[in-house]
Design a protein around this motif. Structure first.
Motif, PDB file in Angstrom:
ATOM      1  N   THR A 174       0.837  -1.210   0.000  1.00 11.72           N
ATOM      2  CA  THR A 174       0.000   0.000   0.000  1.00 11.72           C
ATOM      3  C   THR A 174       0.869   1.256   0.000  1.00 11.72           C
ATOM      4  OG1 THR A 174      -1.808  -1.117   1.158  1.00 11.72           O
ATOM      5  CG2 THR A 174      -1.757   1.283   1.286  1.00 11.72           C
ATOM      6  N   ASP A 175       1.927   1.253   0.777  1.00  5.21           N
ATOM      7  CA  ASP A 175       2.832   2.403   0.824  1.00  5.21           C
ATOM      8  C   ASP A 175       3.521   2.618  -0.522  1.00  5.21           C
ATOM      9  OD1 ASP A 175       2.143   2.726   3.483  1.00  5.21           O
ATOM     10  OD2 ASP A 175       3.974   1.784   4.255  1.00  5.21           O
ATOM     11  N   LEU A 176       3.898   1.533  -1.173  1.00  7.18           N
ATOM     12  CA  LEU A 176       4.529   1.647  -2.490  1.00  7.18           C
ATOM     13  C   LEU A 176       3.556   2.215  -3.515  1.00  7.18           C
ATOM     14  CD1 LEU A 176       6.649  -1.611  -2.858  1.00  7.18           C
ATOM     15  CD2 LEU A 176       7.486   0.726  -3.117  1.00  7.18           C
ATOM     16  N   GLU A 177       2.326   1.760  -3.501  1.00 13.84           N
ATOM     17  CA  GLU A 177       1.340   2.287  -4.435  1.00 13.84           C
ATOM     18  C   GLU A 177       1.148   3.787  -4.219  1.00 13.84           C
ATOM     19  OE1 GLU A 177      -1.605  -1.121  -5.970  1.00 13.84           O
ATOM     20  OE2 GLU A 177      -2.106  -0.339  -3.973  1.00 13.84           O
ATOM     21  N   ALA A 178       1.192   4.225  -2.964  1.00 13.23           N
ATOM     22  CA  ALA A 178       1.080   5.655  -2.680  1.00 13.23           C
ATOM     23  C   ALA A 178       2.265   6.416  -3.269  1.00 13.23           C
ATOM     24  CB  ALA A 178       0.984   5.887  -1.174  1.00 13.23           C
ATOM     25  N   LYS A 179       3.464   5.831  -3.179  1.00  9.05           N
ATOM     26  CA  LYS A 179       4.639   6.465  -3.765  1.00  9.05           C
ATOM     27  C   LYS A 179       4.488   6.586  -5.281  1.00  9.05           C
ATOM     28  CE  LYS A 179       8.485   5.547  -0.596  1.00  9.05           C
ATOM     29  NZ  LYS A 179       8.941   6.956  -0.608  1.00  9.05           N
ATOM     30  N   PHE A 180       3.958   5.555  -5.924  1.00  6.76           N
ATOM     31  CA  PHE A 180       3.770   5.589  -7.368  1.00  6.76           C
ATOM     32  C   PHE A 180       2.887   6.770  -7.779  1.00  6.76           C
ATOM     33  CE2 PHE A 180       5.783   1.597  -7.557  1.00  6.76           C
ATOM     34  CZ  PHE A 180       5.897   1.163  -8.873  1.00  6.76           C
ATOM     35  N   GLY A 181       1.966   7.144  -6.899  1.00  8.27           N
ATOM     36  CA  GLY A 181       1.035   8.208  -7.257  1.00  8.27           C
ATOM     37  C   GLY A 181       1.389   9.576  -6.732  1.00  8.27           C
ATOM     38  N   GLU A 182       2.538   9.701  -6.041  1.00  7.03           N
ATOM     39  CA  GLU A 182       2.884  10.969  -5.386  1.00  7.03           C
ATOM     40  C   GLU A 182       2.990  12.140  -6.353  1.00  7.03           C
ATOM     41  OE1 GLU A 182       5.349   9.660  -1.355  1.00  7.03           O
ATOM     42  OE2 GLU A 182       6.430  10.169  -3.199  1.00  7.03           O
ATOM     43  N   ASP A 183       3.555  11.910  -7.533  1.00 13.55           N
ATOM     44  CA  ASP A 183       3.774  13.015  -8.466  1.00 13.55           C
ATOM     45  C   ASP A 183       2.693  13.101  -9.542  1.00 13.55           C
ATOM     46  OD1 ASP A 183       4.468  10.716  -9.776  1.00 13.55           O
ATOM     47  OD2 ASP A 183       6.315  11.496 -10.662  1.00 13.55           O
ATOM     48  N   SER A 184       1.560  12.454  -9.318  1.00 13.28           N
ATOM     49  CA  SER A 184       0.447  12.509 -10.273  1.00 13.28           C
ATOM     50  C   SER A 184      -0.522  13.615  -9.859  1.00 13.28           C
ATOM     51  CB  SER A 184      -0.287  11.165 -10.325  1.00 13.28           C
ATOM     52  OG  SER A 184       0.565  10.156 -10.808  1.00 13.28           O
ATOM     53  N   SER A 185      -0.978  14.369 -10.833  1.00 11.44           N
ATOM     54  CA  SER A 185      -1.902  15.466 -10.579  1.00 11.44           C
ATOM     55  C   SER A 185      -3.332  15.027 -10.864  1.00 11.44           C
ATOM     56  CB  SER A 185      -1.554  16.650 -11.474  1.00 11.44           C
ATOM     57  OG  SER A 185      -1.781  16.319 -12.839  1.00 11.44           O
ATOM     58  N   LEU A 186      -4.278  15.881 -10.532  1.00 10.92           N
ATOM     59  CA  LEU A 186      -5.674  15.607 -10.858  1.00 10.92           C
ATOM     60  C   LEU A 186      -5.859  15.529 -12.372  1.00 10.92           C
ATOM     61  CD1 LEU A 186      -8.505  15.163  -9.704  1.00 10.92           C
ATOM     62  CD2 LEU A 186      -8.848  17.641  -9.796  1.00 10.92           C
ATOM     63  N   THR A 187      -5.130  16.361 -13.096  1.00  7.35           N
ATOM     64  CA  THR A 187      -5.185  16.316 -14.565  1.00  7.35           C
ATOM     65  C   THR A 187      -4.738  14.952 -15.073  1.00  7.35           C
ATOM     66  OG1 THR A 187      -4.778  18.692 -14.748  1.00  7.35           O
ATOM     67  CG2 THR A 187      -4.308  17.350 -16.698  1.00  7.35           C
ATOM     68  N   ASP A 188      -3.682  14.407 -14.470  1.00  8.61           N
ATOM     69  CA  ASP A 188      -3.220  13.066 -14.859  1.00  8.61           C
ATOM     70  C   ASP A 188      -4.318  12.034 -14.622  1.00  8.61           C
ATOM     71  OD1 ASP A 188      -0.650  13.991 -15.519  1.00  8.61           O
ATOM     72  OD2 ASP A 188       0.054  13.759 -13.450  1.00  8.61           O
ATOM     73  N   LEU A 189      -5.008  12.148 -13.507  1.00 12.57           N
ATOM     74  CA  LEU A 189      -6.073  11.199 -13.197  1.00 12.57           C
ATOM     75  C   LEU A 189      -7.193  11.280 -14.228  1.00 12.57           C
ATOM     76  CD1 LEU A 189      -7.271   9.092 -11.299  1.00 12.57           C
ATOM     77  CD2 LEU A 189      -8.204  10.963  -9.919  1.00 12.57           C
ATOM     78  N   PHE A 190      -7.552  12.486 -14.645  1.00 13.86           N
ATOM     79  CA  PHE A 190      -8.600  12.652 -15.641  1.00 13.86           C
ATOM     80  C   PHE A 190      -8.184  12.069 -16.993  1.00 13.86           C
ATOM     81  CE2 PHE A 190     -10.511  15.458 -12.604  1.00 13.86           C
ATOM     82  CZ  PHE A 190     -11.861  15.506 -12.935  1.00 13.86           C
ATOM     83  N   ARG A 191      -6.888  12.039 -17.276  1.00  8.28           N
ATOM     84  CA  ARG A 191      -6.400  11.463 -18.536  1.00  8.28           C
ATOM     85  C   ARG A 191      -6.306   9.941 -18.443  1.00  8.28           C
ATOM     86  NH1 ARG A 191      -0.942  12.897 -19.483  1.00  8.28           N
ATOM     87  NH2 ARG A 191      -1.153  12.460 -21.711  1.00  8.28           N
ATOM     88  N   VAL A 192      -5.771   9.455 -17.320  1.00  6.12           N
ATOM     89  CA  VAL A 192      -5.421   8.037 -17.222  1.00  6.12           C
ATOM     90  C   VAL A 192      -6.608   7.162 -16.838  1.00  6.12           C
ATOM     91  CG1 VAL A 192      -3.991   6.376 -15.958  1.00  6.12           C
ATOM     92  CG2 VAL A 192      -2.996   8.525 -16.760  1.00  6.12           C
ATOM     93  N   ALA A 193      -7.529   7.670 -16.024  1.00  3.77           N
ATOM     94  CA  ALA A 193      -8.634   6.834 -15.534  1.00  3.77           C
ATOM     95  C   ALA A 193      -9.481   6.264 -16.678  1.00  3.77           C
ATOM     96  CB  ALA A 193      -9.489   7.613 -14.542  1.00  3.77           C
ATOM     97  N   PRO A 194      -9.970   7.077 -17.624  1.00  7.46           N
ATOM     98  CA  PRO A 194     -10.744   6.476 -18.718  1.00  7.46           C
ATOM     99  C   PRO A 194      -9.882   5.641 -19.650  1.00  7.46           C
ATOM    100  CG  PRO A 194     -10.425   8.819 -19.118  1.00  7.46           C
ATOM    101  CD  PRO A 194      -9.941   8.544 -17.725  1.00  7.46           C
ATOM    102  N   TRP A 195      -8.628   6.021 -19.825  1.00  6.82           N
ATOM    103  CA  TRP A 195      -7.700   5.259 -20.666  1.00  6.82           C
ATOM    104  C   TRP A 195      -7.536   3.836 -20.135  1.00  6.82           C
ATOM    105  CZ3 TRP A 195      -2.970   3.419 -18.778  1.00  6.82           C
ATOM    106  CH2 TRP A 195      -2.109   2.843 -19.720  1.00  6.82           C
ATOM    107  N   ALA A 196      -7.411   3.700 -18.817  1.00  7.07           N
ATOM    108  CA  ALA A 196      -7.118   2.393 -18.219  1.00  7.07           C
ATOM    109  C   ALA A 196      -8.241   1.390 -18.446  1.00  7.07           C
ATOM    110  CB  ALA A 196      -6.838   2.545 -16.729  1.00  7.07           C
ATOM    111  N   ILE A 197      -9.492   1.835 -18.439  1.00  8.65           N
ATOM    112  CA  ILE A 197     -10.616   0.888 -18.523  1.00  8.65           C
ATOM    113  C   ILE A 197     -11.121   0.688 -19.949  1.00  8.65           C
ATOM    114  CG2 ILE A 197     -11.324   1.420 -16.173  1.00  8.65           C
ATOM    115  CD1 ILE A 197     -13.678   3.015 -17.360  1.00  8.65           C
TER     116      ILE A 197
END
Length: 243
Positions: A174-197
């Motif tokens: 869980t801590d590692l997954e949090a590190k993976f997301g530390e430098d991700s912005s809300l804009t990144d989430l809006f781009r990647v979330a629909p892409w992933a599914i």
């Protein structure tokens, strides 16, 4: 799909299309498997589409170039997190034989990175206006990238994720997954979330939904229509694309 050993108290492991393995253990590397699914899906589609896209359709090449950037950036972020945090942590707890697997992971990243750069250059040339020779060169680059990355993902799922299950606790994961997301912005989430599914349906989509936090799922669904419209423009010459 999901997989779990009979009688095991460990979390049920997600198995998505193309996935090579899902080692049982105390951790739930669901997001790793979802990213791998999306990387495989994208490379199949780029490899199918590039040879069929007319060299003089500059608008479509520009759309493909932008779409490639999303794939490349997400893959680069994924590999950087593994190289900086995951492999070193596992190496500190692994046997000599297990450390060889981790060395192979890093070496495979080193082979894939120049292929991604060659893909960048190829899409940029065709977006700016190029010829059949440039398209053939890009098609060859995409084929080689596909072959290398597919083999790497299978190796990672089969051997490296087994080390994750063997050596890391759920809290450490869980801590590692949090590190993976530390430098991700809300804009990144809006781009990647629909892409992933993209492309998931039926039981696979339901399985993903049960793992994704509700706010992330809502963002993915909210952005999916806009993402799909742009995606169809980029892959308009893909004979297997869903219209």
């Amino acid at each position: 799909m999901t997989a779990q050993l009979a009688g095991s108290d460990n979390p049920t492991q997600v198995v998505l299309p193309g996935q090579a393995a899902a080692p049982d253990g105390p951790n739930d590397p669901f997001m790793m498997y979802l990213m791998h699914y999306a990387f495989r899906r994208d490379l199949y589609q780029f490899a199918r589409t590039a040879p069929r896209t007319p060299v003089d359709d500059h608008a479509t090449w520009q759309a493909l170039h932008k779409r490639w950037a999303l794939f490349r950036d997400t893959l680069h972020h994924h590999h950087t997190g593994e190289d900086q945090w995951l492999w070193p942590l596992l190496e500190s707890r692994s046997s000599a034989a297990e450390q060889q697997t981790l060395a192979e992971m890093e070496a495979e990243h080193g082979v894939i990175d120049p292929l991604l750069a060659a893909g960048d250059a190829g899409f940029a040339r065709l977006a700016a206006g190029a010829d059949d020779a440039a398209r053939l060169e890009l098609a060859d680059t995409l084929r080689r990238t596909h072959d290398r990355l597919i083999a790497h993902l299978a190796h990672e799922e089969t051997d490296a994720l087994a080390l994750v299950q063997r050596h890391l606790s759920p809290q450490e994961w869980t801590d590692l997954e949090a590190k993976f997301g530390e430098d991700s912005s809300l804009t990144d989430l809006f781009r990647v979330a629909p892409w992933a599914i993209k492309g998931l349906d039926g039981g696979d989509l339901r399985s993903v939904r049960t793992h994704v936090p509700k706010p992330v799922w809502l963002i993915a669904r909210l952005c999916l229509r806009r993402f799909t419209a742009a995606d169809r423009r980029a892959f308009r010459y893909d004979p297997d694309a869903t219209r």
